[in-house]
Design a protein around this motif. Structure first.
Motif, short mmCIF file in Angstrom:
data_model
loop_
_atom_site.label_atom_id
_atom_site.label_comp_id
_atom_site.label_asym_id
_atom_site.label_seq_id
_atom_site.Cartn_x
_atom_site.Cartn_y
_atom_site.Cartn_z
N ARG A 258 -12.18 -16.23 -20.50
CA ARG A 258 -11.53 -15.23 -19.66
C ARG A 258 -10.10 -15.00 -20.16
NH1 ARG A 258 -12.64 -17.68 -15.10
NH2 ARG A 258 -14.67 -16.71 -14.88
N PHE A 259 -9.69 -13.76 -20.23
CA PHE A 259 -8.37 -13.29 -20.64
C PHE A 259 -8.16 -13.27 -22.15
CE2 PHE A 259 -7.78 -15.13 -16.35
CZ PHE A 259 -7.69 -13.93 -15.66
N PHE B 257 -13.07 -0.98 -30.03
CA PHE B 257 -12.01 -1.06 -29.03
C PHE B 257 -11.46 -2.47 -29.00
CE2 PHE B 257 -13.48 2.45 -25.81
CZ PHE B 257 -13.37 3.40 -26.80
N ILE B 258 -10.21 -2.59 -28.57
CA ILE B 258 -9.59 -3.88 -28.30
C ILE B 258 -9.24 -3.90 -26.81
CG2 ILE B 258 -7.35 -3.03 -29.07
CD1 ILE B 258 -6.63 -5.92 -29.79
N LYS B 259 -9.70 -4.92 -26.11
CA LYS B 259 -9.45 -5.06 -24.67
C LYS B 259 -9.35 -6.54 -24.33
CE LYS B 259 -10.18 -0.63 -24.08
NZ LYS B 259 -9.05 0.23 -24.25
N ARG B 260 -8.97 -6.79 -23.08
CA ARG B 260 -8.87 -8.16 -22.57
C ARG B 260 -10.10 -8.46 -21.71
NH1 ARG B 260 -4.28 -11.34 -22.31
NH2 ARG B 260 -2.97 -9.55 -22.80
N VAL B 261 -10.71 -9.61 -21.94
CA VAL B 261 -11.88 -10.02 -21.16
C VAL B 261 -11.40 -10.48 -19.79
CG1 VAL B 261 -13.79 -11.66 -20.98
CG2 VAL B 261 -13.17 -10.72 -23.21
N ILE B 262 -11.91 -9.82 -18.76
CA ILE B 262 -11.56 -10.17 -17.38
C ILE B 262 -12.72 -10.92 -16.73
CG2 ILE B 262 -10.91 -9.26 -15.11
CD1 ILE B 262 -8.70 -8.97 -17.28
N GLY B 263 -13.93 -10.41 -16.93
CA GLY B 263 -15.09 -11.02 -16.30
C GLY B 263 -16.11 -11.51 -17.31
#
Length: 175
Positions: A61-62, A76-82
């Motif tokens: 997570r995060f 894409f580049i993103k932050r893992v939340i779930g």
């Protein structure tokens, strides 16, 4: 060409060939450079930042990940939340995962730039299915993330962000 010079040349060619093969193996299977495109991860990453992702990873997570976006040719580049099985709730700009509230320090700069009474992130509640991830950009008001494109198949993940090498003044492990 003298015999000694010939063997020296062969030795150099072998060394260069081995280095080339090692570089290809490392890039294909271990690490690869990526250029950030867009504003969705500001202020953590700016457009044209250069990062290194690891293709050998365990997603937590995060973590920040690069993935093949569904219905797009783009990565894409993103932050893992779930993570799979998580219940993710956003309520009044407060993040809850499985009933536990989490501080999101990486969005504070963006939150400071909105008017009092406005929300940075609209409210939502989702349950992450097995084999999928729920991701958000740090720039919540300008991010095409799981709120729009849905859950991200774990198989579409290319790698986990490990290091920023450009711009030089921000070189290091991103938070």
């Amino acid at each position: 060409m003298k015999e000694g010079g010939k063997s020296e040349l062969i030795s150099w060619i072998q060394s260069v060939a081995i280095a080339f093969v090692i570089a290809i193996v490392i890039r294909q299977f271990l690490f690869t450079p990526v250029v950030v495109s867009g504003q969705s991860m500001q202020p953590t990453f700016e457009n044209d930042n250069k990062i290194v992702i690891s293709k050998v990873y365990k997603i937590d997570r995060f973590d920040m990940i690069v993935f093949h976006a569904p219905d797009s040719e783009d990565n894409f580049i993103k932050r893992v939340i779930g993570l799979p099985g998580d219940v993710v709730v956003m309520n009044n700009d407060k993040l809850y995962i499985n009933g536990v509230e989490y501080e999101e320090d990486y969005v504070q700069e963006n939150k400071a730039g909105i008017f009092e009474g406005q929300k940075l992130t609209q409210d939502f509640k989702v349950e992450v299915p097995e084999g999928y991830l729920y991701v958000l950009g740090d720039n919540r008001r300008n991010s095409t993330d799981s709120r729009i494109i849905g859950f991200i198949d774990e198989k579409s993940v290319i790698g986990s962000v490990k290091f920023r090498f450009y711009p030089f003044r921000e070189m290091g492990i991103p938070k």
